[in-house]
Write a protein that holds these residues in place. Structure first.
Motif, PDB file in Angstrom:
ATOM      1  N   GLN A  88       0.803  -1.205   0.000  1.00  0.00           N
ATOM      2  CA  GLN A  88       0.000   0.000   0.000  1.00  0.00           C
ATOM      3  C   GLN A  88       0.846   1.269   0.000  1.00  0.00           C
ATOM      4  N   ASN A  89       1.809   1.308   0.898  1.00  0.00           N
ATOM      5  CA  ASN A  89       2.573   2.535   1.085  1.00  0.00           C
ATOM      6  C   ASN A  89       3.946   2.400   0.431  1.00  0.00           C
ATOM      7  N   PRO A  90       4.158   3.071  -0.717  1.00  0.00           N
ATOM      8  CA  PRO A  90       5.435   2.893  -1.408  1.00  0.00           C
ATOM      9  C   PRO A  90       6.637   3.304  -0.551  1.00  0.00           C
ATOM     10  N   GLU A  91       6.402   4.221   0.383  1.00  0.00           N
ATOM     11  CA  GLU A  91       7.529   4.683   1.217  1.00  0.00           C
ATOM     12  C   GLU A  91       8.145   3.533   2.017  1.00  0.00           C
ATOM     13  N   LEU A  92       7.315   2.529   2.334  1.00  0.00           N
ATOM     14  CA  LEU A  92       7.827   1.413   3.123  1.00  0.00           C
ATOM     15  C   LEU A  92       8.534   0.394   2.237  1.00  0.00           C
ATOM     16  N   GLN A  93       8.344   0.532   0.940  1.00  0.00           N
ATOM     17  CA  GLN A  93       8.902  -0.446   0.024  1.00  0.00           C
ATOM     18  C   GLN A  93      10.202   0.059  -0.612  1.00  0.00           C
ATOM     19  N   LEU A  94      10.281   1.374  -0.809  1.00  0.00           N
ATOM     20  CA  LEU A  94      11.429   1.947  -1.513  1.00  0.00           C
ATOM     21  C   LEU A  94      12.530   2.290  -0.510  1.00  0.00           C
ATOM     22  N   PHE A  95      13.783   2.023  -0.913  1.00  0.00           N
ATOM     23  CA  PHE A  95      14.862   2.326   0.044  1.00  0.00           C
ATOM     24  C   PHE A  95      16.183   2.682  -0.632  1.00  0.00           C
ATOM     25  N   ALA A  96      16.299   2.426  -1.955  1.00  0.00           N
ATOM     26  CA  ALA A  96      17.597   2.613  -2.618  1.00  0.00           C
ATOM     27  C   ALA A  96      17.911   4.102  -2.796  1.00  0.00           C
ATOM     28  N   ASN A  97      19.156   4.383  -3.186  1.00  0.00           N
ATOM     29  CA  ASN A  97      19.577   5.778  -3.334  1.00  0.00           C
ATOM     30  C   ASN A  97      19.067   6.422  -4.612  1.00  0.00           C
ATOM     31  N   THR A  98      18.891   5.609  -5.639  1.00  0.00           N
ATOM     32  CA  THR A  98      18.380   6.163  -6.899  1.00  0.00           C
ATOM     33  C   THR A  98      17.290   5.241  -7.440  1.00  0.00           C
ATOM     34  N   VAL A  99      16.538   5.809  -8.362  1.00  0.00           N
ATOM     35  CA  VAL A  99      15.468   5.055  -9.006  1.00  0.00           C
ATOM     36  C   VAL A  99      16.056   3.827  -9.703  1.00  0.00           C
ATOM     37  N   GLU A 100      17.186   4.024 -10.388  1.00  0.00           N
ATOM     38  CA  GLU A 100      17.836   2.918 -11.092  1.00  0.00           C
ATOM     39  C   GLU A 100      18.214   1.791 -10.116  1.00  0.00           C
ATOM     40  N   ASP A 101      18.805   2.173  -8.972  1.00  0.00           N
ATOM     41  CA  ASP A 101      19.231   1.164  -7.996  1.00  0.00           C
ATOM     42  C   ASP A 101      18.040   0.383  -7.429  1.00  0.00           C
ATOM     43  N   GLU A 102      16.918   1.080  -7.309  1.00  0.00           N
ATOM     44  CA  GLU A 102      15.715   0.428  -6.784  1.00  0.00           C
ATOM     45  C   GLU A 102      15.328  -0.752  -7.691  1.00  0.00           C
ATOM     46  N   ILE A 103      15.357  -0.508  -8.986  1.00  0.00           N
ATOM     47  CA  ILE A 103      15.009  -1.566  -9.955  1.00  0.00           C
ATOM     48  C   ILE A 103      16.119  -2.636  -9.951  1.00  0.00           C
ATOM     49  N   LYS A 104      17.368  -2.153  -9.906  1.00  0.00           N
ATOM     50  CA  LYS A 104      18.496  -3.084  -9.949  1.00  0.00           C
ATOM     51  C   LYS A 104      18.428  -4.062  -8.780  1.00  0.00           C
ATOM     52  N   PHE A 105      18.114  -3.539  -7.617  1.00  0.00           N
ATOM     53  CA  PHE A 105      18.042  -4.399  -6.440  1.00  0.00           C
ATOM     54  C   PHE A 105      17.005  -5.507  -6.635  1.00  0.00           C
ATOM     55  N   SER A 106      15.878  -5.104  -7.208  1.00  0.00           N
ATOM     56  CA  SER A 106      14.810  -6.076  -7.440  1.00  0.00           C
ATOM     57  C   SER A 106      15.246  -7.202  -8.355  1.00  0.00           C
ATOM     58  N   LEU A 107      16.167  -6.882  -9.273  1.00  0.00           N
ATOM     59  CA  LEU A 107      16.575  -7.874 -10.280  1.00  0.00           C
ATOM     60  C   LEU A 107      17.694  -8.794  -9.780  1.00  0.00           C
ATOM     61  N   LYS A 108      18.219  -8.479  -8.604  1.00  0.00           N
ATOM     62  CA  LYS A 108      19.244  -9.351  -8.021  1.00  0.00           C
ATOM     63  C   LYS A 108      18.635 -10.726  -7.754  1.00  0.00           C
ATOM     64  N   ASN A 109      19.447 -11.695  -7.588  1.00  0.00           N
ATOM     65  CA  ASN A 109      19.000 -13.057  -7.253  1.00  0.00           C
ATOM     66  C   ASN A 109      18.149 -13.723  -8.316  1.00  0.00           C
ATOM     67  N   LEU A 110      18.086 -13.124  -9.498  1.00  0.00           N
ATOM     68  CA  LEU A 110      17.318 -13.782 -10.557  1.00  0.00           C
ATOM     69  C   LEU A 110      18.256 -14.488 -11.530  1.00  0.00           C
ATOM     70  N   ASN A 111      19.559 -14.514 -11.184  1.00  0.00           N
ATOM     71  CA  ASN A 111      20.569 -15.156 -12.038  1.00  0.00           C
ATOM     72  C   ASN A 111      20.624 -14.563 -13.440  1.00  0.00           C
ATOM     73  N   LEU A 112      20.486 -13.229 -13.520  1.00  0.00           N
ATOM     74  CA  LEU A 112      20.564 -12.585 -14.832  1.00  0.00           C
ATOM     75  C   LEU A 112      21.989 -12.076 -15.061  1.00  0.00           C
ATOM     76  N   SER A 113      22.415 -12.016 -16.313  1.00  0.00           N
ATOM     77  CA  SER A 113      23.731 -11.450 -16.632  1.00  0.00           C
ATOM     78  C   SER A 113      23.664  -9.935 -16.434  1.00  0.00           C
ATOM     79  N   LYS A 114      24.829  -9.297 -16.361  1.00  0.00           N
ATOM     80  CA  LYS A 114      24.865  -7.848 -16.166  1.00  0.00           C
ATOM     81  C   LYS A 114      24.149  -7.152 -17.325  1.00  0.00           C
TER      82      LYS A 114
END
Lengths: 288, 280
Positions: A88-114
């Motif tokens: 519900q509250n995006p403030e509790l979900q978002l924590f990274a320093n930049t918008v890009e890092d927020e997405i990048k963090f989500s993609l970790k652990n998916l075994n994707l190449s750089k």
């Protein structure tokens, strides 16, 4: 939509450590490609229920199966790839320093190449119209933009089931239109969308089936417009009829012959267009 | 004298590269009204209400041009603790506002901090519990309560300062529809019983709040673009075109109007829509 359910909840009970029994025996099926709403009073158990879908909470009694995986003995890390929850509250979900890092963090652990990660980030930022904020802190975004980023950070993982908890809170018309569009696109592409909401007008527009909860139990499950015009059920679950359902009912009470399933603006416009044309003919002395 | 008066007011938060969040505001708010403050996300609604009780510029610093007066008191000069006796602010999420061990203590917190005598505080607690209908909850901890009950406690704790004006920033967004309607009706009652003299509500659920509002203020990109009686504003050109969540009854009649099938006023509610049909 296939006939084999994707989520099967059977006699689910959930007891919080403080003794509160939030779910008292919930059973339901959700099918692939469906858009399903979960509605009910504050404290009915809606949020507890959806947290079992990705294993954040495990049943006290009963079972939850997600694509044939019994969540009680499946790792949450595995389930969270299949089921994405947008809180519900995006403030509790978002924590990274930049918008890009927020997405990048989500993609970790998916075994994707750089390269695959970079490509996915760009694609996601484009879809969600966040490219221009790539290097900005998520906390300097407006409320609507934060919500978009929170949705983007879940959707980029390509979950098969997406759960939204109160997606329309604090959103203006363009925010709501955007969320409606995302939901429809996902369902069309075969993903399953589950939405916890209090927003009656939003529900009647985009959600064909709702499950109503009260006091830890399911009290109704069926087509949205039928359930949202049933006064007794609405009262029990602290909901109200959508405006146009109320309007149709009042018109019927006035003796107008309104078709039973009018609940969208365009349907009501069509009905009233005829009504006003008839009235104007009558005034001119012609036949109705 | 106006309750609130903005004179040629602009504001920019310090430390932010962005432009002024509020621009060239001249606004007068009078007594005895239920006012809806509306605008899309990021239009400046929350900043505007922060300027009404001195939180801007005293708590939120930045560059401020012009003045704001609360009952003639300049918000640059009079401390927010004193302004809070005139203007009470209730936030979207009551959990951010509630802090005491039980409901009674919560309601007492404001008056105690203003050094009001205990007898007086005691009678205010009783009155506030009664007005918002939570007498049965007085010994409970705020965190044990439901969302709707917490919102009532938050309202009671602001009422205990006996402000002239109460401002509520999205007070119903976390509540279920019936809970939301009950809170809005409670506010209307407070006004009718003269427990407060003016209420300003920021609310995205226009279908619920329009039928209760006497006046609407529209804000867009930090500027006030319209202020007037509810019917006048919704029938004007601006209301329908700035991206607000237009209630469906309004949309229906607006479409009929565009199609030249209907010429009258746009309805605020289902009831008014039915009246239109009856009169046809």
């Amino acid at each position: 939509m296939t006939s084999i359910p994707q989520i099967v909840v059977n006699d689910l009970q959930y007891h919080y450590p403080d003794g509160t029994i939030a779910l008292k025996g919930v059973s339901l099926n959700i099918y692939r490609g469906e858009i399903v709403g979960i509605m009910g009073k504050n404290g009915a158990g809606k949020s507890t229920l959806i947290k079992t879908f990705n294993g954040l909470l495990k049943p006290t009694f009963g079972t939850v199966y997600v694509e044939n995986n019994n969540i009680s003995d499946t790792f949450t890390s595995y389930l969270s790839k299949k089921v994405g929850i947008v809180f519900q509250n995006p403030e509790l979900q978002l924590f990274a320093n930049t918008v890009e890092d927020e997405i990048k963090f989500s993609l970790k652990n998916l075994n994707l190449s750089k390269e695959a990660i970079d490509e996915k980030i760009s694609e996601t930022l484009k879809i969600f119209d966040l490219e221009k904020y790539r290097n900005r802190s998520p906390f300097n975004l407006s409320g609507g933009e934060k919500k978009r980023l929170a949705i983007a950070s879940i959707m980029c993982r390509d979950p098969e089931i997406i759960v939204f908890d109160e997606p329309t809170i604090g959103q203006d018309a363009s925010g709501i239109t955007f969320i409606k569009q995302i939901i429809k696109e996902n369902a069309t592409s075969g993903k399953t969308v589950v939405i916890v909401t209090h927003d009656i007008e939003f529900t009647i527009d985009v959600i064909p089936r709702i499950i109503l909860m009260a006091d830890g139990l399911v009290v109704a499950d069926g087509p949205t417009h039928k359930i949202l015009s049933h006064d007794t059920i609405l009262e029990m679950t602290s909901l109200t009829s959508p405006q146009l359902v109320k309007f149709s009912k009042s018109l019927t009470e006035l003796g107008e012959k309104v078709p039973e399933d009018i609940f969208l603006v365009k349907q009501m416009v069509q009905y009233l267009s005829e009504f006003f044309k008839n009235e104007s003919r009558k005034r001119k002395g012609g036949k109705p | 004298m106006n309750l609130i008066k903005f004179e040629d007011f602009s504001f920019k938060y310090s430390g932010q590269a962005q432009d002024f969040v509020l621009k060239d505001i001249d606004l007068e708010i009078d007594q005895g009204k239920f006012i809806l403050l509306s605008g899309i996300t990021g239009s400046g609604k929350t900043s505007l209400v922060r300027a009404m009780n001195g939180l801007i510029p005293q708590f939120y610093h930045g560059e401020m041009i012009g003045n704001v007066f609360v009952k003639g008191k300049n918000t640059r000069e009079v401390p927010t603790s004193l302004l809070s006796k005139e203007v009470g602010l209730v936030f979207q999420n009551p959990e951010n506002q509630l802090l005491a061990m039980n409901v009674e203590r919560e309601i007492a917190f404001g008056p105690e901090n203003l050094g009001i005598e205990w007898n007086e505080i005691d009678s205010r607690i009783k009155e506030c519990l009664k007005v918002v209908n939570i007498e049965h909850l007085k010994k409970k901890a705020p965190f044990e309560l439901s969302g709707g009950e917490q919102q009532r406690v938050a309202i009671a704790s602001v009422l205990s300062l006996q402000p002239e004006l109460i401002i509520l920033d999205e007070p119903t967004s976390l509540l279920d529809p019936l809970g939301a309607i009950r809170i809005l009706l409670l506010l209307k009652d407070l006004l009718q019983e003269k427990k407060v003299s003016t209420i300003i509500v920021i609310e995205h659920r226009l279908d619920l709040v329009l039928p209760l509002s006497d006046e609407i203020i529209l804000i867009d990109k930090g500027r006030i673009i319209e202020q007037g009686k509810t019917h006048e504003v919704i029938n004007g050109d601006i209301f329908l075109n700035i991206g607000l969540n237009i209630p469906k009854c309004v949309s229906v009649f607006q479409t009929l109007k565009n199609d030249k099938l209907y010429q009258g006023k746009l309805p605020l509610s289902v009831q008014e829509s039915i009246e239109i049909i009856k009169m046809s």
